[in-house]
Design a protein around this motif. Structure first.
Motif, PDB file in Angstrom:
ATOM      1  N   UNK A 223      -8.640   7.853  -2.128  1.00 57.20           N
ATOM      2  CA  UNK A 223      -8.125   9.143  -2.549  1.00 57.20           C
ATOM      3  C   UNK A 223      -7.285   9.701  -1.412  1.00 57.20           C
ATOM      4  N   UNK A 224      -6.088  10.134  -1.742  1.00 57.10           N
ATOM      5  CA  UNK A 224      -5.187  10.697  -0.741  1.00 57.10           C
ATOM      6  C   UNK A 224      -4.952  12.156  -1.087  1.00 57.10           C
ATOM      7  N   UNK A 225      -5.031  13.024  -0.089  1.00 58.88           N
ATOM      8  CA  UNK A 225      -4.825  14.448  -0.288  1.00 58.88           C
ATOM      9  C   UNK A 225      -3.900  14.959   0.793  1.00 58.88           C
ATOM     10  N   UNK A 226      -3.045  15.899   0.443  1.00 59.35           N
ATOM     11  CA  UNK A 226      -2.102  16.449   1.404  1.00 59.35           C
ATOM     12  C   UNK A 226      -2.183  17.972   1.351  1.00 59.35           C
TER      13      UNK A 226
ATOM     14  N   UNK B 184     -15.755   3.540   3.433  1.00 56.13           N
ATOM     15  CA  UNK B 184     -15.794   2.620   2.300  1.00 56.13           C
ATOM     16  C   UNK B 184     -15.170   1.282   2.678  1.00 56.13           C
ATOM     17  N   UNK B 185     -15.480   0.268   1.897  1.00 54.93           N
ATOM     18  CA  UNK B 185     -14.929  -1.069   2.118  1.00 54.93           C
ATOM     19  C   UNK B 185     -13.566  -1.248   1.468  1.00 54.93           C
ATOM     20  N   UNK B 186     -12.881  -0.187   1.145  1.00 57.03           N
ATOM     21  CA  UNK B 186     -11.577  -0.272   0.475  1.00 57.03           C
ATOM     22  C   UNK B 186     -10.598  -1.085   1.313  1.00 57.03           C
ATOM     23  N   UNK B 187      -9.808  -1.916   0.647  1.00 56.86           N
ATOM     24  CA  UNK B 187      -8.835  -2.731   1.369  1.00 56.86           C
ATOM     25  C   UNK B 187      -7.392  -2.384   1.011  1.00 56.86           C
ATOM     26  N   UNK B 188      -7.212  -1.322   0.214  1.00 54.43           N
ATOM     27  CA  UNK B 188      -5.853  -0.862  -0.081  1.00 54.43           C
ATOM     28  C   UNK B 188      -5.896   0.629  -0.364  1.00 54.43           C
ATOM     29  N   UNK B 189      -4.746   1.261  -0.265  1.00 57.90           N
ATOM     30  CA  UNK B 189      -4.662   2.705  -0.497  1.00 57.90           C
ATOM     31  C   UNK B 189      -4.987   3.058  -1.952  1.00 57.90           C
ATOM     32  N   UNK B 190      -4.778   2.130  -2.862  1.00 57.19           N
ATOM     33  CA  UNK B 190      -5.064   2.409  -4.273  1.00 57.19           C
ATOM     34  C   UNK B 190      -6.557   2.507  -4.554  1.00 57.19           C
ATOM     35  N   UNK B 191      -7.380   2.056  -3.634  1.00 61.79           N
ATOM     36  CA  UNK B 191      -8.832   2.136  -3.809  1.00 61.79           C
ATOM     37  C   UNK B 191      -9.401   3.435  -3.248  1.00 61.79           C
TER      38      UNK B 191
END
Length: 170
Positions: free
Chosen positions: A161-164, A152-159
């Motif tokens: 999905x983070x999974x652990x 994706x063209x996301x430019x920040x972590x808020x854009x």
């Protein structure tokens, strides 16, 4: 002993990897839908193996040996196998996500990768629960069901999905 000709056979290897992961995925999916019949053993903390992990890896090894009997195979469940060094190696994870598989969560897949000297050249990752086939050939991009994909063209972590996940190994 037949040497590997990379430019000649990477597309064919990718096609073969897709065919094998689909076949292995069908076997695994049937077992997933009948999980109560599985035999499960612990390999360590949060690290499981079932009889279907072994059966799927056996199927993949048998199919690879039909087409490339001189090549090495490294599998998660059975480890390494004899082959001719320098002819490349197939790397197998028969059910990537065994814990999800055993818990009835559909987030698991079958993984097959072809490497030479540690460099991945071909990969096929099949999710039989969604009929999604991810594949790639080194230098040619990645595909999802034969259509090109990219990050994706996301430019920040808020854009995103983070999974652990957590797994402790002894």
């Amino acid at each position: 002993m037949k040497p590997v000709h990379l430019k000649d056979d990477l597309a064919e290897r990718c096609r073969l990897a897709q065919e094998i992961t689909r076949e292995a995925g069908a076997l695994a999916k049937a077992a997933f839908l009948n999980r109560g019949s599985l035999t499960v053993k612990s390999k360590g903390t949060q690290d499981w193996v079932s009889n279907i992990d072994l059966e799927v890896e056996d199927l993949i090894r048998a199919r690879l040996n039909e087409f490339h009997p001189d090549e090495q195979i490294l599998g998660e469940e059975h480890g390494g196998a004899a082959g001719v060094a320098g002819n490349g190696m197939w790397v197998v994870d028969p059910i990537d996500g065994t814990t999800c598989f055993l818990l009835g969560l559909p987030q698991w897949c079958v993984v097959l990768c072809y490497v030479i000297n540690g460099a991945p050249l071909v990969a096929a990752i099949y999710n039989p629960m969604t009929s999604e086939m991810y594949s790639a050939i080194s230098g040619r991009g990645a595909l999802l069901n034969d259509a090109p994909i990219r990050v994706a063209d996301a430019d920040s972590i808020t854009a995103g999905l983070v999974s652990v996940g957590a797994s402790q190994h002894d």
